[in-house]
Design an enzyme around this catalytic site. Structure first.
Site, PDB file in Angstrom:
ATOM      1  N   LYS A 249     -20.585  -6.195  12.986  1.00  0.00           N
ATOM      2  CA  LYS A 249     -19.336  -5.874  12.293  1.00  0.00           C
ATOM      3  C   LYS A 249     -18.351  -7.046  12.268  1.00  0.00           C
ATOM      4  CE  LYS A 249     -19.491  -0.880  13.168  1.00  0.00           C
ATOM      5  NZ  LYS A 249     -18.656   0.290  13.555  1.00  0.00           N
TER       6      LYS A 249
ATOM      7  N   ASN B  66     -15.879  -2.086  17.110  1.00  0.00           N
ATOM      8  CA  ASN B  66     -16.889  -1.896  18.166  1.00  0.00           C
ATOM      9  C   ASN B  66     -18.173  -2.698  17.933  1.00  0.00           C
ATOM     10  OD1 ASN B  66     -17.880  -0.322  16.138  1.00  0.00           O
ATOM     11  ND2 ASN B  66     -18.177   1.525  17.367  1.00  0.00           N
TER      12      ASN B  66
ATOM     13  N   GLU C 266     -29.931   4.140   4.952  1.00  0.00           N
ATOM     14  CA  GLU C 266     -29.088   2.960   5.156  1.00  0.00           C
ATOM     15  C   GLU C 266     -29.856   1.678   4.836  1.00  0.00           C
ATOM     16  OE1 GLU C 266     -26.150   5.004   8.488  1.00  0.00           O
ATOM     17  OE2 GLU C 266     -27.568   3.475   9.168  1.00  0.00           O
TER      18      GLU C 266
HETATM   19  P1  CMP Z   1     -20.231   3.479  13.341  1.00  0.00           P
HETATM   20  O1  CMP Z   1     -21.456   3.680  14.140  1.00  0.00           O
HETATM   21  O2  CMP Z   1     -20.194   2.311  12.440  1.00  0.00           O
HETATM   22  O3  CMP Z   1     -19.965   4.796  12.482  1.00  0.00           O
HETATM   23  C1  CMP Z   1     -18.676   5.302  12.211  1.00  0.00           C
HETATM   24  C2  CMP Z   1     -17.598   4.466  12.796  1.00  0.00           C
HETATM   25  O4  CMP Z   1     -16.329   5.027  12.814  1.00  0.00           O
HETATM   26  C3  CMP Z   1     -17.910   4.225  14.260  1.00  0.00           C
HETATM   27  O5  CMP Z   1     -18.990   3.334  14.364  1.00  0.00           O
HETATM   28  C4  CMP Z   1     -16.568   3.722  14.788  1.00  0.00           C
HETATM   29  O6  CMP Z   1     -16.459   2.320  14.746  1.00  0.00           O
HETATM   30  C5  CMP Z   1     -15.597   4.353  13.801  1.00  0.00           C
HETATM   31  N1  CMP Z   1     -14.744   5.279  14.501  1.00  0.00           N
HETATM   32  C6  CMP Z   1     -15.115   6.376  15.185  1.00  0.00           C
HETATM   33  N2  CMP Z   1     -14.044   6.973  15.708  1.00  0.00           N
HETATM   34  C7  CMP Z   1     -12.975   6.228  15.363  1.00  0.00           C
HETATM   35  C8  CMP Z   1     -11.584   6.329  15.625  1.00  0.00           C
HETATM   36  N3  CMP Z   1     -11.081   7.330  16.338  1.00  0.00           N
HETATM   37  N4  CMP Z   1     -10.788   5.372  15.109  1.00  0.00           N
HETATM   38  C9  CMP Z   1     -11.306   4.352  14.369  1.00  0.00           C
HETATM   39  N5  CMP Z   1     -12.618   4.218  14.096  1.00  0.00           N
HETATM   40  C10 CMP Z   1     -13.439   5.143  14.596  1.00  0.00           C
END
Ligand code: CMP
Length: 139
Positions: free
Chosen positions: A10, A113, A127
């Site tokens: 990311k 993350n 995906e």
């Molecule tokens: P990902 O696995 O890419 O799929 C959905 C994403 O939403 C997740 O990783 C997080 O990075 C993001 N996400 C989940 N919860 C939150 C939150 N409370 N605030 C911001 N981003 C979030």
């Protein structure tokens, strides 16, 4: 069984030059990178990719963040690749991620993350197909 899964390095990670370090962790976990490219998502592409989260309060933040810097999209192959990848990524929230995982080591917050990984065989297939043609995947 040998599976394929889809992975994203990311914006927070590409920006900090962590593409190699994260890829090394994936490889050390026994995953083979069978396709890889660095791209910049449009807002439309991010909204389509994350459509399942469209009603969540963080959807706007998530899609804007995912377009803020380049990302690296990869197809990973290996025995139980989907579970293996989820294990090496660690919990979505880095505060809850286990020692030695990518998110424990590198992630900044639940949003920033560092990595995404498919959550199951159906989403992995979808995906991968969204980002790669068959010719771009070399097993
Ligand atoms: P990902 O696995 O890419 O799929 C959905 C994403 O939403 C997740 O990783 C997080 O990075 C993001 N996400 C989940 N919860 C939150 C939150 N409370 N605030 C911001 N981003 C979030």
């Amino acid at each position: 069984a040998v599976q394929r899964t889809f992975s994203i390095i990311k914006p927070d990670a590409t920006k900090r030059n962590l593409t190699g370090a994260i890829t090394a962790k994936l490889e050390e976990a026994g995953l083979r990178v069978v396709a890889s490219k660095r791209i910049r998502l449009t807002l439309e592409q991010a909204q389509t990719f994350y459509a399942v989260h469209k009603d969540r309060p963080f959807f706007g933040e998530l899609t804007e963040y995912m377009t803020s810097e380049p990302i690296v999209v990869q197809v990973l192959e290996g025995e139980d690749a989907i579970a293996k990848n989820r294990e090496v990524m660690g919990a979505t929230n880095p505060a809850e991620a286990a020692e030695g995982t990518i998110r424990k080591e590198f992630a900044l917050s639940i949003g920033e993350n560092s990595v995404h990984g498919s959550d199951g065989p159906d989403t992995a297939k979808e995906e991968i197909a969204y980002f790669f043609s068959g010719l771009e995947i070399v097993g």
